[in-house]
Structures are given as C-alpha cells and as structure tokens.
Write a protein that holds these residues in place. Structure first.
Motif, PDB file in Angstrom:
ATOM      1  N   LEU A  15      -8.031  -1.627 -26.486  1.00 55.59           N
ATOM      2  CA  LEU A  15      -7.926  -0.241 -26.034  1.00 55.59           C
ATOM      3  C   LEU A  15      -9.158   0.539 -26.478  1.00 55.59           C
ATOM      4  N   ARG A  16     -10.239   0.340 -25.711  1.00 53.09           N
ATOM      5  CA  ARG A  16     -11.509   1.033 -25.946  1.00 53.09           C
ATOM      6  C   ARG A  16     -12.253   1.099 -24.612  1.00 53.09           C
ATOM      7  N   PHE A  17     -13.096   2.078 -24.498  1.00 51.60           N
ATOM      8  CA  PHE A  17     -13.790   2.326 -23.230  1.00 51.60           C
ATOM      9  C   PHE A  17     -14.636   1.121 -22.797  1.00 51.60           C
ATOM     10  N   GLU A  18     -15.255   0.438 -23.752  1.00 50.54           N
ATOM     11  CA  GLU A  18     -16.199  -0.647 -23.444  1.00 50.54           C
ATOM     12  C   GLU A  18     -15.513  -1.957 -23.086  1.00 50.54           C
ATOM     13  N   SER A  19     -14.216  -2.059 -23.273  1.00 47.50           N
ATOM     14  CA  SER A  19     -13.515  -3.327 -23.084  1.00 47.50           C
ATOM     15  C   SER A  19     -13.635  -3.823 -21.649  1.00 47.50           C
ATOM     16  N   THR A  20     -13.844  -5.122 -21.510  1.00 45.58           N
ATOM     17  CA  THR A  20     -13.871  -5.738 -20.175  1.00 45.58           C
ATOM     18  C   THR A  20     -12.525  -6.355 -19.814  1.00 45.58           C
ATOM     19  N   GLN A  21     -11.652  -6.468 -20.824  1.00 45.61           N
ATOM     20  CA  GLN A  21     -10.314  -7.015 -20.555  1.00 45.61           C
ATOM     21  C   GLN A  21      -9.335  -5.908 -20.170  1.00 45.61           C
ATOM     22  N   PHE A  22      -9.467  -4.745 -20.797  1.00 50.32           N
ATOM     23  CA  PHE A  22      -8.651  -3.603 -20.385  1.00 50.32           C
ATOM     24  C   PHE A  22      -9.394  -2.894 -19.264  1.00 50.32           C
ATOM     25  N   GLN A  23      -8.862  -3.024 -18.049  1.00 53.30           N
ATOM     26  CA  GLN A  23      -9.563  -2.538 -16.864  1.00 53.30           C
ATOM     27  C   GLN A  23      -8.711  -1.515 -16.111  1.00 53.30           C
ATOM     28  N   VAL A  24      -9.358  -0.848 -15.187  1.00 48.15           N
ATOM     29  CA  VAL A  24      -8.650   0.062 -14.277  1.00 48.15           C
ATOM     30  C   VAL A  24      -8.831  -0.446 -12.859  1.00 48.15           C
ATOM     31  N   TYR A  25      -7.711  -0.706 -12.173  1.00 47.79           N
ATOM     32  CA  TYR A  25      -7.722  -1.058 -10.766  1.00 47.79           C
ATOM     33  C   TYR A  25      -7.375   0.189  -9.961  1.00 47.79           C
ATOM     34  N   TYR A  26      -7.721   0.147  -8.671  1.00 48.00           N
ATOM     35  CA  TYR A  26      -7.485   1.308  -7.821  1.00 48.00           C
ATOM     36  C   TYR A  26      -6.758   0.883  -6.546  1.00 48.00           C
ATOM     37  N   GLN A  27      -5.647   1.560  -6.250  1.00 43.04           N
ATOM     38  CA  GLN A  27      -4.915   1.282  -5.026  1.00 43.04           C
ATOM     39  C   GLN A  27      -5.129   2.426  -4.041  1.00 43.04           C
ATOM     40  N   PRO A  28      -5.778   2.161  -2.917  1.00 41.17           N
ATOM     41  CA  PRO A  28      -6.056   3.224  -1.937  1.00 41.17           C
ATOM     42  C   PRO A  28      -4.771   3.828  -1.364  1.00 41.17           C
ATOM     43  N   ALA A  84      -5.186   5.270  -9.888  1.00 42.06           N
ATOM     44  CA  ALA A  84      -5.710   4.420 -10.964  1.00 42.06           C
ATOM     45  C   ALA A  84      -4.561   3.705 -11.662  1.00 42.06           C
ATOM     46  N   LEU A  85      -4.700   2.403 -11.851  1.00 40.47           N
ATOM     47  CA  LEU A  85      -3.648   1.583 -12.463  1.00 40.47           C
ATOM     48  C   LEU A  85      -4.253   0.707 -13.552  1.00 40.47           C
ATOM     49  N   ALA A  86      -3.675   0.756 -14.746  1.00 38.49           N
ATOM     50  CA  ALA A  86      -4.192  -0.012 -15.885  1.00 38.49           C
ATOM     51  C   ALA A  86      -3.902  -1.497 -15.704  1.00 38.49           C
ATOM     52  N   ARG A  87      -4.844  -2.327 -16.099  1.00 39.23           N
ATOM     53  CA  ARG A  87      -4.683  -3.778 -16.055  1.00 39.23           C
ATOM     54  C   ARG A  87      -5.216  -4.399 -17.342  1.00 39.23           C
ATOM     55  N   LEU A  88      -4.629  -5.506 -17.724  1.00 41.14           N
ATOM     56  CA  LEU A  88      -5.062  -6.247 -18.913  1.00 41.14           C
ATOM     57  C   LEU A  88      -5.295  -7.684 -18.471  1.00 41.14           C
ATOM     58  N   ASN A  89      -6.558  -8.011 -18.222  1.00 39.94           N
ATOM     59  CA  ASN A  89      -6.897  -9.294 -17.610  1.00 39.94           C
ATOM     60  C   ASN A  89      -7.741 -10.173 -18.518  1.00 39.94           C
ATOM     61  N   ASN A  90      -7.700 -11.479 -18.202  1.00 44.80           N
ATOM     62  CA  ASN A  90      -8.575 -12.470 -18.845  1.00 44.80           C
ATOM     63  C   ASN A  90      -8.408 -12.523 -20.364  1.00 44.80           C
ATOM     64  N   THR A  91      -7.185 -12.322 -20.835  1.00 45.86           N
ATOM     65  CA  THR A  91      -6.924 -12.403 -22.275  1.00 45.86           C
ATOM     66  C   THR A  91      -6.553 -13.843 -22.645  1.00 45.86           C
TER      67      THR A  91
END
Length: 626
Positions: A386-399, A413-420
């Motif tokens: 949970l930090r701005f620079e994280s590449t695992q905690f991402q934001v996806y967007y649903q149009p 905007a939807l939070a995602r936790l990927n590639n952990t």
C-alpha cells in the motif's frame, strides 16, 4: 496495643477501598461497609476498655454506651460477609431472602443490646463497680458462630458456582475468624476481637482482589488471564470452546437491569455447570471452556444449544427479542502464545458462523487453518504494497458508456492486487481484510492519488474518473482539504473527480457525512451513490444529499427476469429521473439486460458487455479508438 494497631490498619484498608473502588459496585460496597464496621468496633472496644478500667459512677453512661456500641459493631462484620457470600452463590430472589433473614436476626440482637442498659441481660456493673456478665453473656459469640457456620454451609452447598481458589478463600475466612474469637472466649482478659475482625477481613479482601486477576467473582467463572495460564501449561491439551452471544448489547437494551442480571446469571450458571472448573468469562457476551475430547465437546455444545433454545422460548413469550449465538472450537496442545493463536482461529470461525447465521458448533479444520494463513499473507502483502510506487497494488479502470452520446464518457477506478506471491488477489478478498485490519483508509487514499496522477498525464483523453471512498474517508474531518490539496497537486479541476459512496455510509454518522458532502459539492465535486438496492438506503436521505447520479446495483438487473420485476426496475429509474438525478446501471452482461436498461431511460451503462476493468494502457487504447 494490638487493638490500636488493628484500628489504624482498618482505617488504612477502608481509605484504600474508597480511593480505588466505586462504592456503588456491589462487591466493593460490601467490603467498604465491613471495613467501616471494623474501624468502629475496634475504636469502641478501645474506648470501652478505657471506661471499664477507670470506671466510676460518673462514667457509667459512657461505659455502657461505648460497650453497647462495641457489641453492635462487633457482630456487624460477620453479618455483612455472610450476606456477601449470598451475592455470588444465589440468584436475586435467594439473595433477598437471605438478606431479610439475617437483617431481622441482627436487629433483634441490636434490640437486646439497647434494652441491656435497663435489664443487664448481657453485661453491666455491680455495686462494687465491677464489670459483670448477664445471663445472655454468650449471645454475641453464639450469633457470630451462627453467621460463620451459615457462611460455611452456603459456600459448600453452592461450591459448583464458585471457582476452586475462591472456595478455599471463603472457607478459610470463617475458620480464621472462629479461631481468634475462640481464643478470646477462653482467655477473656486478652483482647483480640479487633485483631480478629481486621485480620480475617484483610485476608478475605486481599485474597479476593488478587484472585480477581484469575477469577470473576461475580459469575464464579475463571478469567481470561486464567485461561491463558491454563493453555500455556506444557501438558495441557484438548479442545478450546467459545460461545458468543452475538446480540448481547441489544438484549441489555431491551431487558430491564434486573432482567438482564438474571439472564447473565442463568447464562453463566449454564456455562459453569456444563464445564465444571473449566469455564471462563472473556467478556459479558463471550465465554470459553476447555474440553478433553471432541465427542464430549460436541455433546456439551449440544446441551448448551438446547438450553439456549429454552431460554429463547421463554424470552419470546415475554419480550420481543431472541438470543442470537454462535459457537466454535479448535484443538490445541499447550505452549507459549497458544491462546493468541487459537483465539484468532476461533474469531474467524465465529465470524463465519454469524455471517451464515449458523447455530451449529463450528470446529476448526485444515481448510480453516489454510484460510486463516492466506488472510495473514494477504494482510502482509497489503502492509507492504500500500504505497504509491507499488507495481503490485494497481488501479484498473472500467469505462462507463453514455447511452445518449453512444460512447464511453467516464470510467470507474477499481483497486487490484496483482502478481503477488499468491498470484492475483481479487478485491472481494483483500478489501474485507483491509477493512478489518484498519488499512482501508490508506488504501482509498493511495487509489485517489494514483487516479489523479493518471488523469493528469492523460487529461486530453480522460474526462473524469469516479473513485470509491470508504466510510472512514467520508467521516474524516479533513476530507475537504485533503481532496482539494491532492487535486491542486496534480493541477486538476474539481469536475475531473467523481466520488462514489455506498449505501452503507448511511448507517454511520449521517450529519457528518452530509456536511462533508455538501462542502465538497460546493467546490465542484460530483457524487455517485453506489450499489443502490443492497438494503440500506432511505429515499429521503438520498434526495437530501448532493448526488448527481444513482448507480443501480447489478442485483436489481439480475432479478429483472419477469414482467413484475421489470416494472419495479423501471419504477426505480423513473423515480430518480423525476428527482433530477442521472441513472447509471452496473452489472450489464448480456443483450437482454442491455435492452431493459435502454428502454427504462437510464443514462449510463457499466458492465462486462461493454468492457471489463482494464489496466491503464488498455483503457487508454480503448478510449482513443473511439
């Protein structure tokens, strides 16, 4: 000198009680009364000895008065302690009977003392100015022994209601008092009554106070500290059982004080008799027990459930409330920190049982342990990522598709936790963990920062993005400044951001929510009401808040499979449209649902039929392709 020392120590003990404990709490109130009577009996005894030693006809009144008061206060302490034992061994009715009987006996004794100045039936002075005993000289000793015997009988008859440690303490108190008073009886010239009073009272008070660390004196159950100690023993093993009264606060509100006291008394009695010597009180609505094997555990749990159902039947006939309860158990073998480890497992089982409304005993399995371990790992990942620079905690967007403009206009905007290390973790799994572990506000803040950064870099393509705000964010007194400062940091206009809040926010502090929303709306921030139809909304609240758009939950779309439900859905849309609100329908997944939404005059559509949530680059590609 012994009586003077007893007087001083009684005074110190009583002052300590006044300073450290509320006199309105029953147990401490009894000890306070006993301490005061101990002071008065010792003080009047010293005064009485003085006037008897230097007796003269001129001092007759003072000699009779101080001696009479001494006799009255002397027997007060055994009376108070005797009545006190009934408070922990009897119900309210039994206590009232015992109190009435002993007070009648005590006041009959006081009456004898008061008429003694005329009759000399207990003590007096002869023509030679000598102190003499009357025909009822032993009445004080006899009554004292009666109260001592009554205490002993009461304790042993009700020994199952008292923790073993407390049983020994209460048994030793009258024995100690009896020994010292007996010595006084056989050696009348040696004065030990003050020492007897203070010594035995001090023993009982200090023992109970220290014992309360491990025992709950009110219920007779062992404390949480004692449970930890028992579980930590190397040889201890078996099953740890927990019973939770899930709606204890509601019960306490509906029942009167006396009714609630009886309810708790019956509940603790049920636990203590079902698990003798192995029952524990964690809190007013949470109880624990230790059982040796699974078969016995299940039988005892079934017994408790049947008893609680009987209580429910009784309460239902008198009060508009039922007892909702859940129970869980896990196997353990003793060792350090075993309580903390098992409590977390039990807590998970109880929470799941509450959610499923199951009243059956939930026993820990391998799946439970695996689930708990996974949740711990997800918590560690959240704390790390949970930090701005994280590449695992991402934001996806649903149009979000505009029916009128026939194109994608906004996005969510939807939070995602990927590639952990656990792979991709769904929001349905990590969001509840973030909420329960106090990380949800931080999560929301980082999402908002990432969204603002995304819009700032792509302002020609991205018009506006809706962002979910949690309850804690909305209730934050600094929310207005935080939102505006972040927008200023990324040089964004306020109409670039849409805040989505769920219906559940309405069950929190509504006025604070309303004021914060109005302040943000004045600055140009728009609001969506998310998940309308999940059960919390009050239409009056919705209309009074500055919403621009209502997002109708997918559950209302999914249920629209017949004419009645379709009509209900259209009525929802029509009602809010008439109130000047836009309608966004989420969860549209097929052509049938799409047609229904469009003919209902909704404004926007969000769903897999149009687009799934996409990473930043894919979302931008889709928007540019239009």
């Amino acid at each position: 000198m012994g009586e003077v020392a007893a007087l001083i120590m009684s005074l110190i003990l009583t002052i300590n009680m006044v300073i450290n404990f509320s006199v309105y709490e029953r147990m401490h109130r009894f000890f306070l009364y006993a301490g005061i009577c101990s002071i008065l009996s010792t003080a009047t005894n010293i005064a009485s000895v003085y006037y008897i030693t230097y007796y003269s006809p001129q001092l007759h009144t003072m000699a009779m008065l101080t001696s009479s008061l001494y006799y009255i206060f002397l027997i007060s302490v055994p009376v108070i302690i005797t009545v006190f034992t009934y408070t922990i061994t009897q119900n309210q009715k039994g206590f009232n009977i015992a109190l009435t009987f002993n007070l009648i006996l005590y006041f009959m004794y006081v009456a004898l003392i008061l008429i003694n100045s005329k009759t000399g039936i207990i003590f007096g002075f002869d023509e030679n100015s000598n102190y003499v005993h009357g025909s009822l000289k032993n009445i004080t000793y006899t009554l004292t022994m009666f109260f001592i015997l009554q205490t002993l009988i009461n304790i042993f008859v009700n020994h199952k209601k008292i923790a073993k440690y407390m049983l020994v303490v209460f048994a030793l108190y009258p024995v100690l008092l009896l020994v010292i008073i007996s010595f006084q009886f056989f050696f009348p010239k040696t004065i030990f009554t003050g020492i007897a009073q203070f010594g035995s009272l001090l023993f009982l008070y200090v023992s109970i106070q220290s014992g309360m660390i491990e025992y709950d004196i009110k219920t007779g159950l062992s404390s949480e500290a004692k449970l930890k100690k028992d579980l930590a023993q190397k040889k201890a093993k078996g099953y740890l059982y927990f019973l939770s009264i899930d709606n204890i606060e509601e019960i306490s509100t509906i029942l009167s004080i006396e009714e609630f006291t009886i309810f708790i008394s019956n509940l603790t009695s049920l636990i203590s008799t079902t698990f003798p010597r192995k029952a524990y009180r964690i809190s007013i609505g949470l109880y624990a027990a230790i059982c040796k094997n699974e078969e016995t555990l299940k039988n005892k749990s079934l017994q408790i459930n049947k008893s609680l159902e009987k209580i429910n039947n009784l309460m239902e006939s008198k009060k508009p409330i039922l007892v909702y309860y859940s129970s869980a158990a896990t196997r353990f073998s003793g060792g350090p920190d075993i309580y903390a480890k098992n409590y977390e497992i039990i807590h998970t089982l109880l929470r799941d049982a509450r959610m499923n409304e199951s009243r059956k005993l939930a026993v820990c399995t391998l799946d439970t342990l695996n689930t708990l371990e996974r949740k711990k790992t997800i918590q560690r990942i959240l704390e790390r990522e949970l930090r701005f620079e994280s590449t695992q905690f991402q934001v996806y967007y649903q149009p979000i598709y505009s029916i009128k403009d026939k194109k994608f206009k906004y996005m969510e905007a939807l939070a995602r936790l990927n590639n952990t290390e656990l792979g991709n973790i769904s929001p349905g799994e990590f969001i509840p963990i973030a909420e329960s572990k106090g990380l949800i506000e931080k999560l929301g803040s980082i999402v908002f920062d990432k969204v603002c950064s995304f819009i700032s870099k792509n302002r020609d393509v991205v018009k506006a993005v809706s962002v979910n705000f949690c309850v804690n964010q909305i209730l934050n007194k600094n929310i207005v400044d935080d939102v505006l400062n972040t927008l200023q940091l990324y040089n964004l206009e306020t109409d670039r951001i849409i805040i989505e809040i769920t219906e559940s926010i309405f069950i929190e502090k509504f006025e604070i929510v309303k004021n914060n929303m109005i302040e943000l709306a004045k600055k140009g921030i728009r609001f969506y009401l998310d998940d309308f139809g999940t059960g919390y909304s009050n239409i009056a609240n919705v209309i009074s808040l500055p919403f621009t758009t209502i997002k109708i939950d997918r559950s209302l779309v999914l249920m629209s499979d017949d004419d009645k439900k379709k009509k209900l859905f259209k009525n929802f849309v029509s009602t809010f449209k008439d109130a000047g609100l836009s309608i966004l329908v989420e969860g549209v997944e097929n052509a049938t649902q799409d047609t229904l939404v469009k003919v209902s005059s909704a404004d926007y559509i969000q769903g897999f039929l149009y687009s799934r949530p996409l990473p930043e680059d894919e979302c931008l590609k889709l928007l540019k392709s239009e």
